[in-house]
Write a protein that holds these residues in place. Structure first.
Motif, PDB file in Angstrom:
ATOM      1  N   ALA A 190      12.118   3.225   8.167  1.00 29.68           N
ATOM      2  CA  ALA A 190      13.068   2.968   7.174  1.00 29.68           C
ATOM      3  C   ALA A 190      14.388   2.478   8.063  1.00 29.68           C
ATOM      4  N   GLY A 191      14.235   2.471   9.518  1.00 25.87           N
ATOM      5  CA  GLY A 191      15.041   1.538  10.235  1.00 25.87           C
ATOM      6  C   GLY A 191      16.332   2.523  10.421  1.00 25.87           C
ATOM      7  N   LEU A 192      16.028   4.235   9.898  1.00 25.58           N
ATOM      8  CA  LEU A 192      17.279   4.953  10.376  1.00 25.58           C
ATOM      9  C   LEU A 192      17.367   5.730  11.615  1.00 25.58           C
ATOM     10  N   ALA A 213      12.900  -2.871   1.665  1.00 32.27           N
ATOM     11  CA  ALA A 213      12.217  -1.521   1.420  1.00 32.27           C
ATOM     12  C   ALA A 213      13.389  -0.684   1.014  1.00 32.27           C
ATOM     13  N   ALA A 214      12.807   0.057  -0.083  1.00 31.86           N
ATOM     14  CA  ALA A 214      13.809   1.372  -0.607  1.00 31.86           C
ATOM     15  C   ALA A 214      13.419   2.926  -0.203  1.00 31.86           C
ATOM     16  N   ASP A 259      13.766  -2.964  -6.611  1.00 30.38           N
ATOM     17  CA  ASP A 259      12.729  -3.796  -6.803  1.00 30.38           C
ATOM     18  C   ASP A 259      12.300  -4.046  -5.241  1.00 30.38           C
ATOM     19  N   ALA A 260      12.429  -3.398  -4.371  1.00 33.57           N
ATOM     20  CA  ALA A 260      11.817  -3.770  -2.998  1.00 33.57           C
ATOM     21  C   ALA A 260      10.367  -3.760  -3.057  1.00 33.57           C
ATOM     22  N   PRO A 261       9.806  -4.478  -2.335  1.00 37.11           N
ATOM     23  CA  PRO A 261       8.203  -4.577  -2.300  1.00 37.11           C
ATOM     24  C   PRO A 261       7.731  -3.254  -1.323  1.00 37.11           C
ATOM     25  N   VAL A 262       8.467  -2.546  -0.750  1.00 37.12           N
ATOM     26  CA  VAL A 262       8.046  -1.332  -0.143  1.00 37.12           C
ATOM     27  C   VAL A 262       9.032  -0.271  -0.439  1.00 37.12           C
ATOM     28  N   MET A 263       8.276   0.866  -0.723  1.00 39.17           N
ATOM     29  CA  MET A 263       9.022   2.119  -0.893  1.00 39.17           C
ATOM     30  C   MET A 263       8.345   3.266   0.017  1.00 39.17           C
ATOM     31  N   PHE A 264       9.568   3.974   0.595  1.00 39.38           N
ATOM     32  CA  PHE A 264       9.249   4.816   1.436  1.00 39.38           C
ATOM     33  C   PHE A 264       9.704   6.270   0.777  1.00 39.38           C
ATOM     34  N   MET A 265       8.823   7.147   0.520  1.00 39.40           N
ATOM     35  CA  MET A 265       9.054   8.486  -0.048  1.00 39.40           C
ATOM     36  C   MET A 265       8.907   9.753   0.803  1.00 39.40           C
ATOM     37  N   SER A 290       8.641  13.098   9.310  1.00 41.68           N
ATOM     38  CA  SER A 290      10.006  12.494   8.761  1.00 41.68           C
ATOM     39  C   SER A 290      10.503  11.549  10.046  1.00 41.68           C
ATOM     40  N   THR A 291       9.982  11.936  11.115  1.00 39.30           N
ATOM     41  CA  THR A 291      10.368  10.987  12.086  1.00 39.30           C
ATOM     42  C   THR A 291       9.735   9.632  11.790  1.00 39.30           C
ATOM     43  N   LEU A 292       8.617   9.579  11.647  1.00 34.75           N
ATOM     44  CA  LEU A 292       7.815   8.149  11.217  1.00 34.75           C
ATOM     45  C   LEU A 292       8.598   7.389  10.223  1.00 34.75           C
TER      46      LEU A 292
END
Ligand code: ADP
Length: 256
Positions: free
Chosen positions: A60-62, A84-85, A158-164, A53-55
Motif C-alpha cells: 500500500a506504499g505505507l 489502490a484502496a 473504485d480503485a482497481p486494487v483493494m488491500f484488506m 501486515s508488513t507485506l
C-alpha cells in the motif's frame, strides 16, 4: 508446492524479491515473489508475526522495502481514481462524521464533482446494506455495520486494487460469515484485484482464487494454493463441500 515466482496472465500487482528488515534487525519478509492477476482474489494466511501486515503496508506504499520491489500495474479507470484502496481491521471511521460523510471522505479529496460523490456513496451504501444509515454516527452502528461502512469506504473510490488487512477480525463469528458472503458478492460484481489478509483459513478458502500460506521467522511464502471451487460461492453452504474441507485441512497442515 510453491510456484515461485508465479506468472499471472495479466498482472495487477507484482512482488519481486521483496525483503523487509526492520531497524531492529528483525527480518520480517525474506525474499518473496508473486504476481497477482487482474481481477484475482488473493488471500494471505499465516501465524501472527509472519509479516502479513508488513507485506500489506509495503504493497500500500505505507512502508518501504529493504530490497526488492512491489508494483501496482493495474491502471485506474478514470484520472481521479487511485490505483489502490485499503481497508484495515480498525473500522477507521471518524466518530464525528455521519456514515455517508465518512464514506465520502477519501473520495471527496480526489476532486470529484459533488453530485458524482453523492451518487456513488448512495450506490455503495446500498450495496453493503447501509442505505438506511446515511445519517447515523459510527457509535450508533453495530460492529458489523461499522465494518460494512469501512468496506464501503474502500469500494467507493473504485480503485482497481483493494488491500484488506483482517477487515473482519474484530467481529463475532456469525457477523463475520455474513460479511464474508457479502464481500464475495461485491467482489463478483466489481471484479477488483483483492489482497486479503486474514487469520481465518475458512474465510480465505471461501473467498480466494489463491491462498498464500506464510511461515514465520523469517516471513516467507511457504505455499501458494489455487482454490478450484465453483463460483459464486455461498459462504455457508460451501462448508459442506468436500473439496472445501480438503483445502482447509491442507492449509492447516502447512501451518502446523
Ligand atoms: P503479522 O501481520 O503477520 O502479525 P507483522 O507484519 O505485523 O506480522 O510483523 C512481522 C514481524 O515484524 C513481527 O515480528 C513484528 O514484531 C515485527 N514488526 C512489525 N512492525 C515492526 C516495526 N515497525 N519495527 C520493528 N519490528 C516490527
Amino acid at each position: 508446492m510453491i510456484d515461485a515466482p508465479e506468472r499471472a496472465a495479466r498482472p495487477a500487482i507484482r512482488i519481486d524479491h521483496l525483503t523487509k528488515r526492520y531497524d531492529s534487525g528483525l527480518l520480517a519478509i525474506d525474499d518473496v515473489s508473486l504476481e497477482v492477476a487482474a481481477g484475482e482474489f488473493l488471500a494471505v494466511v499465516g501465524p501472527s508475526g509472519c509479516g502479513k501486515s508488513t507485506l500489506m503496508r509495503i504493497l500500500a506504499g505505507l512502508e518501504s522495502a529493504t530490497s526488492g520491489t512491489t508494483e501496482i500495474l493495474a491502471a485506474p479507470a478514470a484520472k481521479n481514481v487511485l490505483p489502490a484502496a485499503t481497508v484495515f481491521q480498525e473500522y477507521s471511521l471518524f466518530p464525528w462524521m455521519r456514515v455517508a460523510e465518512n464514506v465520502a471522505f477519501g473520495f471527496e479529496s480526489l476532486d470529484v464533482p459533488k453530485d458524482e460523490v453523492k451518487a456513488r456513496v448512495d450506490e455503495i451504501l446500498k450495496l453493503v446494506g447501509l442505505e438506511k444509515f446515511h445519517n447515523a454516527y459510527p457509535h450508533e452502528l453495530s460492529g458489523g455495520m461499522k465494518q460494512r461502512a469501512a468496506v464501503a469506504r474502500g469500494f467507493v473510490v473504485d480503485a482497481p486494487v483493494m488491500f484488506m488487512d483482517e477487515p473482519f477480525g474484530a467481529l463475532d463469528e456469525q457477523t463475520r460469515v455474513n460479511l464474508v458472503g457479502e464481500l464475495g458478492a461485491l467482489w463478483e460484481r466489481t471484479k477488483k484485484t483483492v489482497v486479503f489478509i486474514t487469520h481465518g483459513i475458512e474465510e480465505a478458502v471461501t473467498l480466494a482464487d489463491r491462498v498464500v500460506v506464510m511461515s514465520k521467522n523469517p516471513g516467507t511464502f511457504k505455499a501458494v494454493i489455487t482454490i478450484d471451487l465453483p463460483r459464486p460461492r455461498d459462504a455457508i453452504k460451501i462448508r459442506a463441500d468436500k473439496a472445501f474441507g480438503e483445502y482447509v485441512v491442507q492449509i492447516w497442515d502447512l501451518l502446523r
